[in-house]
Design a protein around this motif. Structure first.
Motif, short mmCIF file in Angstrom:
data_model
loop_
_atom_site.label_atom_id
_atom_site.label_comp_id
_atom_site.label_asym_id
_atom_site.label_seq_id
_atom_site.Cartn_x
_atom_site.Cartn_y
_atom_site.Cartn_z
N LEU A 251 32.98 48.46 41.91
CA LEU A 251 34.03 47.55 42.38
C LEU A 251 34.04 47.42 43.89
O LEU A 251 34.25 46.34 44.44
CB LEU A 251 35.40 48.02 41.89
N THR A 252 33.84 48.50 44.51
CA THR A 252 33.83 48.46 45.99
C THR A 252 32.72 47.56 46.47
O THR A 252 32.88 46.77 47.40
CB THR A 252 33.65 49.87 46.53
N SER A 253 31.55 47.69 45.79
CA SER A 253 30.42 46.85 46.16
C SER A 253 30.75 45.36 45.96
O SER A 253 30.45 44.51 46.79
CB SER A 253 29.20 47.26 45.34
N LYS A 254 31.34 45.12 44.84
CA LYS A 254 31.71 43.71 44.55
C LYS A 254 32.73 43.18 45.56
O LYS A 254 32.65 42.05 46.02
CB LYS A 254 32.26 43.58 43.14
N LEU A 255 33.67 44.07 45.83
CA LEU A 255 34.70 43.64 46.81
C LEU A 255 34.10 43.39 48.16
O LEU A 255 34.47 42.45 48.86
CB LEU A 255 35.81 44.69 46.90
N GLN A 256 33.22 44.18 48.53
CA GLN A 256 32.57 43.98 49.82
C GLN A 256 31.79 42.68 49.83
O GLN A 256 31.76 41.96 50.84
CB GLN A 256 31.67 45.19 50.11
N GLU A 257 31.12 42.44 48.70
CA GLU A 257 30.35 41.19 48.60
C GLU A 257 31.26 39.97 48.71
O GLU A 257 30.98 39.00 49.39
CB GLU A 257 29.57 41.18 47.28
N GLN A 258 32.37 40.09 47.97
CA GLN A 258 33.35 38.97 48.02
C GLN A 258 33.92 38.80 49.43
O GLN A 258 34.11 37.69 49.90
CB GLN A 258 34.49 39.25 47.02
#
Length: 595
Positions: free
Chosen positions: A548-555
Motif C-alpha cells: 500500500l505504501t508503494s501504491k500510495l507513493q506512486e499515486q
C-alpha cells in the motif's frame, strides 16, 4: 346755404367803361361762394322806366338799385344783388339790373345790344320793362330781340345756318315777362275784358302780307313768339303823382296808389313762384361758380370780337367743373384711403381691395360733379391719377413693410448676434445649438403680426447676410469636434490598456489564489491519505503495508506530476498576458508623446 349770402346792397357785376364791358372781380368772388342753385332774374328796358324800383321790390328792400329822377341814366353796365330766395329754400335769387337802353349820353347803341344779349344769356327769367302800351313804337324799341341771332350763337360750328341756330335758342332762352308801366288803357278787346297775358298775345299777332312794312311789323313779334315760348305780361298803374316820383323809394305803400301796390305784389309773387332755376342744356343746374364761369366766358368772347356761344360757354364751364370734379374725386380717394389703410398691409391684395373700393367711390364723386365730359377726357385723367395714387400706396406699403420687418429682425435677432460675438457657439456642437436658436427666433419672427408683404424677402435677405457667420460656426464646430473625437479615441485606448493591466493583475491574483487553494487541497488530501494509510497500516499485515505504501507513493507521484503540468501551463499564459500588456503600454506612451 342761402343764409350765407350777406349782400346788403347791389354790386356792379359787369362794368361798362368807355364802351368796354369788364367783369368785376369782387362780384365774381361773391358768385364763386354760392354753392346753391340760382334763380336769375334780369330786367332790361329803356332808361328812366322804373326798372330799379321793381328789382328793389324783388329784393324785399326799398333802397338798393339806384333810382334816378332825371333824364340821366344812373345804372351803368349790369348790377347784381344776391339774396336768399323767399320761396325756394336752398336757392339763391340773383337779381340783375341793367343800364337803361337808348341812353342819350352813349350815342351808340352797340353796348345796348350786348347788354340785352348778356341779360338773355345769364337769366332764367327775362323782364322787359317799358312805358305805356304795346304799340309799334314799343315794338320798334324792342328791336334788340331781332338782333339776337347776330349777337348769340347756340353752337360753335360755323356750318350751322341761321334758322337752325335760331331754333336752338329756345332750349336755353329764359322765360319772358313784359312789364308795362303807367299803363292807362282798359284791358278790353272787342268790348270784352281780357287779361294782361291775353293783351300780350293779342299784341304779338302777325299781320298778313309780304310787303316791307308787313315784314318790319312782324319781325319783332315773330322773334318774341319763337324765342320765348313761355311769356307773361304785367301792367302797372301810375304809382303816384308825377311830382312825387322823385321820392318813390321813400314813400310807404299807404302813400302809393293801392292798385299799383297790388300789381307790384302780384308781379313779385309770380317771379318768386314761377321763375325757374337757371338751367343749361342737358338739365345742368347753375350755381354761383357756374354763373361766374358763364359771365367770364361771354365777356371774353365779346371782348375778343367773337359772338357769345352757348355751346362754348358750356364746354368752358365743363372744363372748369370737370377739373374741380377730378380734384373732389381725388380728395375723396385720399380721405377714404387715409381712413382705411394701415400700412403695412398683410397682403398686397388687401391694399388693392381697399384701393378698388375707394377708386369706385371716387369715380362716383366725379360722375356726380361732372358734366359734358367729352370723350371721357377728364374721367381718363382721373383714372391716370388714381393709378398713380395706387402705385404710390403700393410703394409706401412696401417701404413700411421693409421698415417694420427690419426693426423686428433687429429686436429679435440682436441677442443672437451678441451671443455669436461672445463665442458661445464656438465649441463642439455649437453649430447645432446655433441652428436650433435660429429656428426658434425665426418662429418668433413669423408669429409677429402686420409685417406686410416684405416679411419673407426681408427675412431671407437677413439670413443670407449672416451665411458667412453660420458657415464660420459650422467650420469651427467641425474642427473642434474632430479634435474632441481624437481625444476620446486616445482616452478609450488608455482606458483599454488600463483595463487590460488590471485584468492581468486580477488574473495573477486569481491564479495565486487558485494555486494556494490547490496547495491547501493537496495538503489536505495528503493528510487524509496519510491518516488513512496509518489506519490501514495498523490493520493490514506488514506485507500489505509495504504494498500500500508503494501504491500510495506512486499515486502521490502521479498527482504531483499532474499538478506540476497544470502549473507550467498557467505560467505560460501569464507570460503571454504580460508581453501583450507591455506592447500596449509602449504604444500608448508613444502616441501620447506625439500628441
Amino acid at each position: 346755404m342761402a343764409s350765407e349770402i350777406h349782400m346788403t346792397g347791389p354790386m356792379c357785376l359787369i362794368e361798362n367803361t368807355n364802351g368796354r364791358l369788364m367783369a368785376n372781380p369782387e362780384a365774381l368772388k361773391i358768385l364763386s361762394a354760392i354753392t346753391q342753385p340760382v334763380v336769375v332774374v334780369a330786367i332790361v328796358g329803356l332808361y328812366r322806366t322804373g326798372k330799379s324800383y321793381l328789382m328793389n321790390k324783388l329784393a324785399g328792400k326799398k333802397k338798393g338799385f339806384s333810382l334816378g329822377s332825371t333824364v340821366q341814366s344812373h345804372t351803368k353796365g349790369i348790377w347784381m344783388w344776391c339774396v336768399p330766395h323767399p320761396k325756394k329754400p336752398g336757392h339763391v335769387l340773383v337779381l340783375l339790373d341793367t343800364e337803361g337802353l337808348g341812353d342819350v349820353e352813349k350815342g351808340d347803341n352797340q353796348n345796348d345790344s350786348w347788354i340785352f344779349a348778356l341779360a338773355i344769356l345769364l337769366s332764367s327769367t327775362f323782364v322787359y320793362n317799358s312805358m305805356g302800351t304795346i304799340n309799334q313804337q314799343a315794338m320798334d324799341q324792342l328791336h334788340y330781340v331781332t338782333e339776337l341771332t347776330h349777337r348769340i350763337r347756340s353752337k360753335s360750328s360755323p356750318d350751322e345756318n341761321e334758322n337752325e341756330d335760331s331754333a336752338d335758342f329756345v332750349s336755353f332762352f329764359p322765360d319772358f315777362v313784359w312789364t308795362l308801366r303807367d299803363f292807362s288803357l282798359d284791358l278790353e278787346a272787342d268790348g270784352q275784358p281780357i287779361t294782361a297775358d291775353e293783351y300780350l298775345e293779342y299784341s304779338l299777332k302777325l299781320t298778313q302780307g309780304t310787303s316791307e312794312k308787313d315784314k318790319n311789323f312782324n319781325q319783332p313779334r315773330l322773334c318774341i313768339r319763337k324765342f320765348f315760348p313761355k311769356k307773361k305780361c304785367f301792367v302797372f298803374d301810375h304809382p303816384v303823382h308825377c311830382k312825387k316820383l322823385a321820392q318813390l323809394e321813400k314813400l310807404h305803400d299807404e302813400e302809393l296808389d293801392p292798385e299799383f301796390v297790388q300789381q307790384v305784389a302780384d308781379f313779385c309773387s309770380y317771379i318768386f313762384s314761377n321763375s325757374k332755376t337757371k338751367t343749361l342744356s342737358g338739365g345742368i343746374k347753375v350755381n354761383g361758380p357756374r354763373l361766374e364761369s358763364l359771365v367770364l366766358t361771354y365777356i371774353d368772347a365779346i371782348s375778343s370780337g367773337d359772338l357769345p356761344c352757348m355751346e362754348n360757354a358750356i364746354l368752358a364751364l365743363a372744363q372748369i367743373e370737370n377739373s374741380v370734379a377730378v380734384q373732389k374725386a381725388i380728395a375723396h380717394y385720399d380721405q377714404q384711403m387715409g381712413q382705411k389703410v394701415q400700412l403695412p398691409t398683410e397682403t398686397l391684395q388687401e391694399l388693392l381691395d381697399m384701393h378698388r373700393v375707394s377708386e369706385r367711390e371716387a369715380t362716383e364723386v366725379f360722375m356726380k360733379n361732372s358734366f359734358k365730359d367729352v370723350d371721357h377726357l377728364f374721367q381718363k385723367k382721373l383714372a391716370v391719377q388714381l393709378v398713380k395714387k395706387r402705385d404710390d400706396f403700393c410703394k409706401q406699403n412696401q417701404e413700411a413693410s421693409s421698415d417694420r420687418c427690419s426693426a423686428l429682425l433687429q429686436d429679435i435677432f440682436s441677442p443672437l448676434e451678441e451671443e455669436v460675438k461672445m463665442g458661445i457657439y464656438s465649441k463642439p456642437g455649437g453649430y447645432r445649438l446655433f441652428i436650433q436658436k435660429l429656428q426658434d427666433l425665426k418662429k418668433k419672427y413669423h408669429e409677429e403680426p402686420r409685417k406686410g408683404i416684405q416679411a419673407e424677402e426681408i427675412l431671407q435677405t437677413y439670413l443670407k447676410s449672416k451665411e458667412s457667420v453660420t458657415d464660420a460656426i459650422l467650420q469651427t464646430d467641425k474642427i473642434l469636434t474632430k479634435k474632441e473625437k481624437e481625444i476620446e479615441v486616445e482616452h478609450a485606448k488608455a482606458e483599454s490598456a488600463q483595463a487590460s493591466a488590471k485584468m492581468v493583475e486580477e488574473m495573477q491574483i486569481k491564479y495565486q489564489q487558485m494555486m494556494e487553494e490547490k496547495e491547501k487541497s493537496y495538503q489536505e488530501h495528503v493528510k487524509q491519505l496519510t491518516e488513512k494509510i496509518e489506519r490501514e497500516r495498523a490493520q493490514l499485515l506488514e506485507e500489505q503495508e509495504r504494498t500500500l505504501t508503494s501504491k500510495l507513493q506512486e499515486q502521490a507521484r502521479l498527482l504531483k506530476e499532474r499538478c506540476q503540468g497544470e502549473s507550467t501551463q498557467l505560467q505560460n499564459e501569464i507570460q503571454k498576458l504580460q508581453k501583450t500588456l507591455e506592447k500596449k503600454t509602449k504604444r500608448y506612451m508613444s502616441h501620447k508623446l506625439k500628441i
